[in-house]
Design an enzyme around this catalytic site. Structure first.
Site, PDB file in Angstrom:
ATOM      1  N   LYS A  44     -76.509  21.894 -18.815  1.00  0.00           N
ATOM      2  CA  LYS A  44     -75.820  23.049 -18.822  1.00  0.00           C
ATOM      3  C   LYS A  44     -74.526  22.977 -18.396  1.00  0.00           C
ATOM      4  O   LYS A  44     -74.162  22.188 -18.097  1.00  0.00           O
ATOM      5  CB  LYS A  44     -76.702  23.915 -17.756  1.00  0.00           C
TER       6      LYS A  44
ATOM      7  N   ASP B  90     -75.121  31.350 -23.134  1.00  0.00           N
ATOM      8  CA  ASP B  90     -75.847  31.960 -21.980  1.00  0.00           C
ATOM      9  C   ASP B  90     -75.112  33.152 -21.531  1.00  0.00           C
ATOM     10  O   ASP B  90     -74.517  33.781 -22.243  1.00  0.00           O
ATOM     11  CB  ASP B  90     -75.834  30.686 -20.933  1.00  0.00           C
TER      12      ASP B  90
HETATM   13  P1  NDP Z   1     -75.822  38.438 -21.556  1.00  0.00           P
HETATM   14  O1  NDP Z   1     -74.450  37.809 -20.880  1.00  0.00           O
HETATM   15  O2  NDP Z   1     -75.968  38.531 -22.737  1.00  0.00           O
HETATM   16  O3  NDP Z   1     -76.286  39.399 -20.178  1.00  0.00           O
HETATM   17  C1  NDP Z   1     -76.553  39.163 -19.037  1.00  0.00           C
HETATM   18  C2  NDP Z   1     -76.916  40.700 -18.653  1.00  0.00           C
HETATM   19  O4  NDP Z   1     -77.185  40.370 -17.112  1.00  0.00           O
HETATM   20  C3  NDP Z   1     -75.820  41.690 -18.613  1.00  0.00           C
HETATM   21  O5  NDP Z   1     -76.517  42.819 -18.594  1.00  0.00           O
HETATM   22  C4  NDP Z   1     -75.181  41.541 -16.990  1.00  0.00           C
HETATM   23  O6  NDP Z   1     -74.640  42.638 -16.734  1.00  0.00           O
HETATM   24  C5  NDP Z   1     -76.575  41.223 -16.345  1.00  0.00           C
HETATM   25  N1  NDP Z   1     -75.918  40.387 -15.330  1.00  0.00           N
HETATM   26  C6  NDP Z   1     -75.222  39.272 -15.304  1.00  0.00           C
HETATM   27  N2  NDP Z   1     -74.991  38.699 -14.056  1.00  0.00           N
HETATM   28  C7  NDP Z   1     -75.631  39.422 -13.160  1.00  0.00           C
HETATM   29  C8  NDP Z   1     -75.475  39.540 -11.799  1.00  0.00           C
HETATM   30  N3  NDP Z   1     -75.056  38.694 -11.017  1.00  0.00           N
HETATM   31  N4  NDP Z   1     -76.002  40.910 -11.585  1.00  0.00           N
HETATM   32  C9  NDP Z   1     -76.665  41.541 -12.150  1.00  0.00           C
HETATM   33  N5  NDP Z   1     -76.834  41.866 -13.422  1.00  0.00           N
HETATM   34  C10 NDP Z   1     -76.040  40.624 -13.955  1.00  0.00           C
HETATM   35  O7  NDP Z   1     -76.718  37.120 -20.913  1.00  0.00           O
HETATM   36  P2  NDP Z   1     -78.140  36.728 -21.783  1.00  0.00           P
HETATM   37  O8  NDP Z   1     -78.762  37.962 -22.106  1.00  0.00           O
HETATM   38  O9  NDP Z   1     -77.927  35.590 -22.586  1.00  0.00           O
HETATM   39  O10 NDP Z   1     -78.780  35.852 -20.328  1.00  0.00           O
HETATM   40  C11 NDP Z   1     -79.693  36.737 -19.565  1.00  0.00           C
HETATM   41  C12 NDP Z   1     -80.573  35.622 -18.613  1.00  0.00           C
HETATM   42  O11 NDP Z   1     -81.212  34.976 -19.632  1.00  0.00           O
HETATM   43  C13 NDP Z   1     -79.699  34.688 -17.923  1.00  0.00           C
HETATM   44  O12 NDP Z   1     -80.349  34.284 -16.744  1.00  0.00           O
HETATM   45  C14 NDP Z   1     -79.847  33.480 -19.032  1.00  0.00           C
HETATM   46  O13 NDP Z   1     -79.659  32.182 -18.286  1.00  0.00           O
HETATM   47  C15 NDP Z   1     -81.165  33.490 -19.685  1.00  0.00           C
HETATM   48  N6  NDP Z   1     -81.464  32.867 -20.720  1.00  0.00           N
HETATM   49  C16 NDP Z   1     -80.656  33.227 -22.014  1.00  0.00           C
HETATM   50  C17 NDP Z   1     -81.007  32.531 -23.008  1.00  0.00           C
HETATM   51  C18 NDP Z   1     -80.088  33.025 -24.323  1.00  0.00           C
HETATM   52  O14 NDP Z   1     -80.506  32.621 -25.156  1.00  0.00           O
HETATM   53  N7  NDP Z   1     -79.197  33.851 -24.271  1.00  0.00           N
HETATM   54  C19 NDP Z   1     -81.756  31.556 -23.091  1.00  0.00           C
HETATM   55  C20 NDP Z   1     -82.737  31.359 -21.892  1.00  0.00           C
HETATM   56  C21 NDP Z   1     -82.310  32.118 -20.825  1.00  0.00           C
HETATM   57  P3  NDP Z   1     -73.041  42.621 -17.109  1.00  0.00           P
HETATM   58  O15 NDP Z   1     -72.603  43.124 -18.271  1.00  0.00           O
HETATM   59  O16 NDP Z   1     -72.482  43.908 -15.985  1.00  0.00           O
HETATM   60  O17 NDP Z   1     -72.470  41.376 -16.560  1.00  0.00           O
END
Ligand code: NDP
Length: 453
Positions: A126, A166
Site C-alpha cells: 500500500k 484508493d
Molecule cells: P473515494 O476517494 O472514491 O471515496 C471515498 C469516500 O469516503 C468519499 O465519499 C469521502 O468523502 C469518504 N471519506 C474519506 N475519508 C473519510 C473520512 N476520514 N471520514 C469520512 N468520510 C471519508 O475512495 P474509494 O471509494 O476508492 O474508497 C473507499 C473505501 O474503500 C476506502 O476504505 C478504500 O480503502 C476501500 N477500498 C477501495 C477500493 C477501490 O477499488 N477503490 C478497493 C478496496 C477497498 P470526501 O469526498 O468528503 O473525502
C-alpha cells in the site's frame, strides 16, 4: 490463545508505537492465527506470523511541487511493500490528509490476506501521501502526481510492485501517474492498474469493488435463504466503492437510502435510483462537490452534517436490512454496531477497509448476523486489478461481460473459502476467522517453502 495474541501484540506495539490502526488490524488477524498455530505447529516454529507483521520494505520520501500561486508545497510519500511470498507487491495508493505510516501499514497488512483470498498471484502493498486532492486544480494534481512518481518509479515495476487507486486516487490521478512513469522508464508496461480502457485498463475495474461487495453480500444472504431483492440498504461514502455498490444493489432489486462524505450524510427514504445515482457520479467525479447538494436537488431528502461530539454516526441508526460501509476506517464503533443490530440489519459487507472497530466487530459476531470483513468483501477491486495485469501481459483485452463473469466467480470462490475455512477451524459462520485464516494459509505455506528470507 490469549498468550500468543498478548505476546505478539506486545512486540508489535513496542516496535511500532503510535500506529493504532496497524495494532488494530494485527490484533484481529492474530486472534484467528492463534487457531492455526494450535492446529499446525510448523507455522509457529517458523515464526510465520511474526515475520508477516514486519514489512519487507518501507519507502518514505519527500514530494515537493509548486501550486497555482507559485508557492512551494511539501508532502510526504510512502510505499509499504509488505509481503511478496505469492507474487509481486500489489495494492492501492491513497491521497488523503489523514495518511500516516501507521494507516498505510494497516492497509498493506490487510492487503496481504485479501490478495491471497482472490486466488491470484499477488503480494501485498500500500502507499500514498498526505496530499489532499480536494480543492486542487487539475494542474496542481498533475504536478503533484508527477513529482510523487519521480521517486516512486524506481521502486515499482510490472513484475515488482503494481500500485492502483484508493481514496483520493481515481482515473485522473492514475493517468497522471502512469504518464510520468512511462516517461521516466521509457516503457509501456502494466505498472499501474485502474488505467483508462483505451490504454490498458480492464473495462470493469471502476465497478469491481462495489459490484464485488454486493455479490459477496448476495452470497452470504443466500446461506440463509435471503436475497437483496426488496431489502433496504445503508451505504456510507459516495466515492468509487459507494457509487458502484448503489448501482449493483439497484440491479439486484434492493433500495439504498443513505450516502455520505466527510462533511455529512443524506437519507433518502424513496431510494437512490439510477437517475439520482447519475447526479451523484457527476457531483463527485466531475464537479467534485459536497453530498449536501444531493439534498438540495431532490425533494424529501434529509441532510445531516457530521457532529464529532455525538459519539455515534446517525447514518447507521436507520431501519434497514443490509449495510455496506464504503467510506473509511473505523466509521462504525460499538454504539453504531449495536444501533444497526437493533434496527434490523442482518448483513454487513465491508466495502471500505477496516470500517468497523474491534468492539463493533464483536457486537456483530455476538449477534450472529452475516458480517464480512473488508479483506473478503472488497477483494473484487484487487481481483480485477489482477485480471488487468494478466491482460496487460498478454496484450489481450477482455470484454466487460468476461470481466464481470470472472469477478462474480472470484467473489463466489472467496465466499466459499471463508465459509469452509471458518467451519474447518470450529467457528462456522465466522467470516472474520474464515477470511483471516483462508488468506493466511496460502501466504504462510509459501513462506515455509521459501525459507527464512
Ligand atoms: P473515494 O476517494 O472514491 O471515496 C471515498 C469516500 O469516503 C468519499 O465519499 C469521502 O468523502 C469518504 N471519506 C474519506 N475519508 C473519510 C473520512 N476520514 N471520514 C469520512 N468520510 C471519508 O475512495 P474509494 O471509494 O476508492 O474508497 C473507499 C473505501 O474503500 C476506502 O476504505 C478504500 O480503502 C476501500 N477500498 C477501495 C477500493 C477501490 O477499488 N477503490 C478497493 C478496496 C477497498 P470526501 O469526498 O468528503 O473525502
Amino acid at each position: 490463545m490469549a498468550s500468543f495474541v498478548d505476546e505478539i501484540m506486545a512486540q508489535v506495539k513496542a516496535k511500532n508505537p503510535m500506529e493504532k490502526e496497524f495494532h488494530q488490524a494485527v490484533t484481529e488477524v492474530a486472534e484467528s492465527v492463534a487457531l492455526v498455530y494450535d492446529k499446525f505447529p510448523e507455522f509457529r516454529k517458523a515464526k510465520v506470523f511474526e515475520r508477516m507483521v514486519e514489512p519487507e520494505r518501507v519507502i518514505m520520501f519527500r514530494v515537493s511541487w509548486v501550486d497555482d500561486k507559485g508557492e512551494i508545497q511539501i508532502n510526504r510519500g510512502f510505499r509499504i511493500q509488505m509481503n511478496s511470498a505469492i507474487g509481486p507487491y500489489k495494492g492501492g495508493l491513497r491521497f488523503h490528509p489523514s495518511v500516516t505510516l501507521g494507516v498505510l501499514k494497516f492497509l498493506a497488512f490487510e492487503q496481504v490476506f485479501k490478495n491471497s483470498l482472490t486466488t491470484l498471484p499477488m503480494g501485498g502493498a500500500k502507499g500514498g501521501s498526505d496530499f489532499d486532492p480536494k480543492g486542487k486544480s487539475d494542474g496542481e494534481v498533475m504536478r503533484f502526481c508527477q513529482n510523487f512518481m519521480n521517486e516512486l518509479f524506481r521502486h515499482i515495476g510490472h513484475d515488482t510492485d503494481v500500485p492502483a487507486g484508493d481514496i483520493g486516487v481515481g482515473g485522473r490521478e492514475i493517468g497522471f501517474l502512469f504518464g510520468q512513469y512511462k516517461k521516466l522508464a521509457n516503457q509501456f508496461t502494466g505498472v499501474l492498474t485502474g488505467k483508462g480502457p483505451a490504454w490498458g485498463g480492464a473495462l470493469i475495474r471502476p465497478e469491481a469493488t462495489g459490484y464485488g461487495a454486493t455479490y459477496f453480500a448476495a452470497e452470504m444472504l443466500a446461506t440463509r435463504g435471503e436475497k437483496l431483492e426488496g431489502k433496504t440498504v445503508l451505504v456510507s461514502g459516495s466515492g468509487n466503492v459507494a457509487q458502484y455498490t448503489v448501482e449493483k444493489v439497484n440491479d439486484l432489486g434492493g433500495k439504498v437510502v443513505t450516502l455520505s462524505d466527510s462533511s455529512g450524510y443524506v437519507y433518502d427514504e424513496a431510494g437512490i435510483d439510477a437517475k439520482k445515482l447519475k447526479f451523484i457520479m457527476e457531483l463527485k467525479n466531475e464537479r467534485r462537490g459536497r453530498i449536501k447538494e444531493y439534498a438540495d436537488a431532490f425533494p424529501g431528502v434529509v441532510y445531516t452534517p457530521v457532529d464529532p461530539n455525538l459519539g455515534y454516526n446517525p447514518l447507521w441508526n436507520h431501519k434497514a436490512d443490509v449495510a455496506f460501509p464504503s467510506a473509511t476506517q473505523n466509521e462504525i464503533n460499538e454504539q453504531d454496531a449495536a444501533n444497526m443490530v437493533r434496527n434490523g440489519v442482518i448483513c454487513v459487507a465491508e466495502g471500505a477497509n477496516m470500517p468497523t472497530t474491534l468492539e463493533g466487530v464483536r457486537v456483530f459476531l455476538d449477534a450472529g448476523i452475516l458480517y464480512a470483513p473488508g479483506k473478503a468483501a472488497n477483494a473484487g477491486g484487487v481481483a480485477v486489478s489482477g485480471l488487468e495485469m494478466s491482460q496487460n501481459s498478454m496484450r489481450l483485452p477482455w470484454t466487460r461481460e468476461e470481466g464481470d463473469n470472472r469477478l462474480r466467480g472470484i467473489m463466489k470462490s472467496i465466499h466459499k473459502t471463508c465459509a469452509t475455512t471458518a467451519e474447518q477451524f470450529g467457528t462456522p459462520g465466522n467470516y472474520v476467522n474464515g477470511a483471516n485464516i483462508g488468506g493466511f494459509m496460502k501466504v504462510g505455506r509459501a513462506m515455509l517453502d521459501q525459507g527464512v528470507v
